[in-house]
Motif scaffolding. Sequence first.
Motif, PDB file in Angstrom:
ATOM      1  N   ALA A   8       0.799  -1.230   0.000  1.00 57.17           N
ATOM      2  CA  ALA A   8       0.000   0.000   0.000  1.00 57.17           C
ATOM      3  C   ALA A   8       0.834   1.283   0.000  1.00 57.17           C
ATOM      4  O   ALA A   8       0.468   2.248  -0.669  1.00 57.17           O
ATOM      5  CB  ALA A   8      -0.956   0.006   1.181  1.00 57.17           C
ATOM      6  N   SER A   9       1.960   1.276   0.713  1.00 54.27           N
ATOM      7  CA  SER A   9       2.690   2.543   0.842  1.00 54.27           C
ATOM      8  C   SER A   9       3.233   3.021  -0.504  1.00 54.27           C
ATOM      9  O   SER A   9       3.150   4.208  -0.819  1.00 54.27           O
ATOM     10  CB  SER A   9       3.802   2.437   1.882  1.00 54.27           C
ATOM     11  OG  SER A   9       4.647   1.371   1.563  1.00 54.27           O
ATOM     12  N   GLY A  10       3.751   2.092  -1.310  1.00 53.70           N
ATOM     13  CA  GLY A  10       4.242   2.458  -2.631  1.00 53.70           C
ATOM     14  C   GLY A  10       3.115   2.952  -3.527  1.00 53.70           C
ATOM     15  O   GLY A  10       3.248   3.961  -4.223  1.00 53.70           O
ATOM     16  N   ALA A  11       1.986   2.233  -3.481  1.00 51.12           N
ATOM     17  CA  ALA A  11       0.829   2.595  -4.302  1.00 51.12           C
ATOM     18  C   ALA A  11       0.296   3.974  -3.900  1.00 51.12           C
ATOM     19  O   ALA A  11      -0.063   4.796  -4.746  1.00 51.12           O
ATOM     20  CB  ALA A  11      -0.263   1.547  -4.147  1.00 51.12           C
ATOM     21  N   ARG A  12       0.291   4.218  -2.596  1.00 49.66           N
ATOM     22  CA  ARG A  12      -0.175   5.491  -2.056  1.00 49.66           C
ATOM     23  C   ARG A  12       0.678   6.635  -2.612  1.00 49.66           C
ATOM     24  O   ARG A  12       0.160   7.631  -3.111  1.00 49.66           O
ATOM     25  CB  ARG A  12      -0.017   5.419  -0.532  1.00 49.66           C
ATOM     26  CG  ARG A  12      -0.893   6.351   0.246  1.00 49.66           C
ATOM     27  CD  ARG A  12      -0.731   6.072   1.725  1.00 49.66           C
ATOM     28  NE  ARG A  12      -1.397   4.853   2.148  1.00 49.66           N
ATOM     29  CZ  ARG A  12      -0.947   4.013   3.074  1.00 49.66           C
ATOM     30  NH1 ARG A  12       0.205   4.242   3.670  1.00 49.66           N
ATOM     31  NH2 ARG A  12      -1.634   2.942   3.387  1.00 49.66           N
ATOM     32  N   ARG A  13       1.987   6.477  -2.533  1.00 45.47           N
ATOM     33  CA  ARG A  13       2.914   7.504  -3.028  1.00 45.47           C
ATOM     34  C   ARG A  13       2.681   7.798  -4.505  1.00 45.47           C
ATOM     35  O   ARG A  13       2.601   8.947  -4.917  1.00 45.47           O
ATOM     36  CB  ARG A  13       4.362   7.025  -2.846  1.00 45.47           C
ATOM     37  CG  ARG A  13       5.121   7.743  -1.748  1.00 45.47           C
ATOM     38  CD  ARG A  13       6.617   7.501  -1.829  1.00 45.47           C
ATOM     39  NE  ARG A  13       6.992   6.152  -2.216  1.00 45.47           N
ATOM     40  CZ  ARG A  13       7.164   5.135  -1.370  1.00 45.47           C
ATOM     41  NH1 ARG A  13       6.970   5.327  -0.081  1.00 45.47           N
ATOM     42  NH2 ARG A  13       7.525   3.938  -1.798  1.00 45.47           N
ATOM     43  N   GLU A  14       2.555   6.733  -5.291  1.00 46.11           N
ATOM     44  CA  GLU A  14       2.412   6.899  -6.736  1.00 46.11           C
ATOM     45  C   GLU A  14       1.101   7.563  -7.113  1.00 46.11           C
ATOM     46  O   GLU A  14       1.066   8.448  -7.962  1.00 46.11           O
ATOM     47  CB  GLU A  14       2.501   5.531  -7.425  1.00 46.11           C
ATOM     48  CG  GLU A  14       3.863   5.294  -8.050  1.00 46.11           C
ATOM     49  CD  GLU A  14       3.897   3.958  -8.764  1.00 46.11           C
ATOM     50  OE1 GLU A  14       3.392   3.871  -9.891  1.00 46.11           O
ATOM     51  OE2 GLU A  14       4.412   3.000  -8.151  1.00 46.11           O
ATOM     52  N   VAL A  15       0.009   7.118  -6.476  1.00 48.36           N
ATOM     53  CA  VAL A  15      -1.295   7.699  -6.822  1.00 48.36           C
ATOM     54  C   VAL A  15      -1.375   9.145  -6.351  1.00 48.36           C
ATOM     55  O   VAL A  15      -1.931  10.006  -7.038  1.00 48.36           O
ATOM     56  CB  VAL A  15      -2.457   6.850  -6.247  1.00 48.36           C
ATOM     57  CG1 VAL A  15      -3.793   7.517  -6.516  1.00 48.36           C
ATOM     58  CG2 VAL A  15      -2.448   5.451  -6.847  1.00 48.36           C
ATOM     59  N   ASP A  16      -0.773   9.442  -5.202  1.00 49.80           N
ATOM     60  CA  ASP A  16      -0.792  10.827  -4.724  1.00 49.80           C
ATOM     61  C   ASP A  16      -0.004  11.745  -5.666  1.00 49.80           C
ATOM     62  O   ASP A  16      -0.379  12.896  -5.887  1.00 49.80           O
ATOM     63  CB  ASP A  16      -0.227  10.912  -3.298  1.00 49.80           C
ATOM     64  CG  ASP A  16      -1.242  10.457  -2.265  1.00 49.80           C
ATOM     65  OD1 ASP A  16      -2.408  10.204  -2.661  1.00 49.80           O
ATOM     66  OD2 ASP A  16      -0.891  10.348  -1.078  1.00 49.80           O
ATOM     67  N   ARG A  17       1.061  11.217  -6.238  1.00 51.42           N
ATOM     68  CA  ARG A  17       1.842  11.996  -7.209  1.00 51.42           C
ATOM     69  C   ARG A  17       0.980  12.264  -8.453  1.00 51.42           C
ATOM     70  O   ARG A  17       0.946  13.378  -8.970  1.00 51.42           O
ATOM     71  CB  ARG A  17       3.109  11.226  -7.593  1.00 51.42           C
ATOM     72  CG  ARG A  17       4.145  12.027  -8.383  1.00 51.42           C
ATOM     73  CD  ARG A  17       5.343  11.145  -8.728  1.00 51.42           C
ATOM     74  NE  ARG A  17       4.948   9.970  -9.516  1.00 51.42           N
ATOM     75  CZ  ARG A  17       4.854   9.954 -10.850  1.00 51.42           C
ATOM     76  NH1 ARG A  17       5.167  11.025 -11.539  1.00 51.42           N
ATOM     77  NH2 ARG A  17       4.471   8.861 -11.486  1.00 51.42           N
ATOM     78  N   LEU A  18       0.243  11.219  -8.880  1.00 51.71           N
ATOM     79  CA  LEU A  18      -0.665  11.372 -10.019  1.00 51.71           C
ATOM     80  C   LEU A  18      -1.742  12.422  -9.724  1.00 51.71           C
ATOM     81  O   LEU A  18      -2.102  13.226 -10.591  1.00 51.71           O
ATOM     82  CB  LEU A  18      -1.363  10.047 -10.342  1.00 51.71           C
ATOM     83  CG  LEU A  18      -0.570   8.997 -11.096  1.00 51.71           C
ATOM     84  CD1 LEU A  18      -1.437   7.753 -11.277  1.00 51.71           C
ATOM     85  CD2 LEU A  18      -0.138   9.530 -12.456  1.00 51.71           C
TER      86      LEU A  18
END
Lengths: 102, 157
Positions: A25-35
């Motif tokens: 989740a933490s990696g996915a969170r970072r990426e989607v927040d950047r998007l």
Amino acid sequence: MKILFNRRNDALYIKLRGELDEHSASGARREVDRLADLNADCEQAVFDLAEVSFMDSTGIGFLIGRYKKFNRYGVKVYITNPSQTTDKILAMSGVYSLVRKL
Amino acid sequence: MENYMKLEIAAISENESFARSAVAAFALTLNPSLSELSDIKTAVSEAVTNCIVHAYAGGSNVKKVYIECRANKSEEWGELHIQITDCGCGIEDVDRALTPFYTTLKDEERSGMGFTIMQTFMTDFSVKSEKGKGTQVMMSKKIGVAENEELRERVNA
């Protein structure tokens, strides 16, 4: 977990691929927040869950968190194609009252 | 026929996927439906994640999760018993922890739905905990009971 995305006019399509648990989740969170930051001008964001092979309650926090993030930019958030189990988890936790299912 | 397995794993998040897949593989001897298998994986993931995120959050020398499974099979149906144990900090108020949406880690996007999901997805569920000593989650699922119903649904669809 892989995050694929596609911007079409005023809509941002985000496809999650793989397993969404506490570990991923933490990696996915970072990426989607950047998007979200890069696409603050769009009108809607659609999370496509068709290729989520596994999701536990971590996904609830993840989706509500992303809803809040997009909401700050005035972007409407939707969910599409959840599996039967994912759908059960999202329905029982009330996620659909915030993030509508398409 | 009774089958048994015991797993001892490091309480690190890399093992969440391994733990639920291992239990699912063990459960295959009971011929579960895809939906039953998915329920089992989700419940195990919730319990193991709790050990990693909550039980050993304060730091402890031995950070291990113990998973024991028993499978009973008769001609009509099967039953899977899962016991997930940690030697972590324990839960101060178990009743409160079982309340839907209750979480001690509000800032970390935790939903507080872990125990509720275990209860909903499994047939039986109970938790024993002692502060400072650890927590044990026991849950079981009847396999094959809903099978006829599902078949009927599939035929109708």
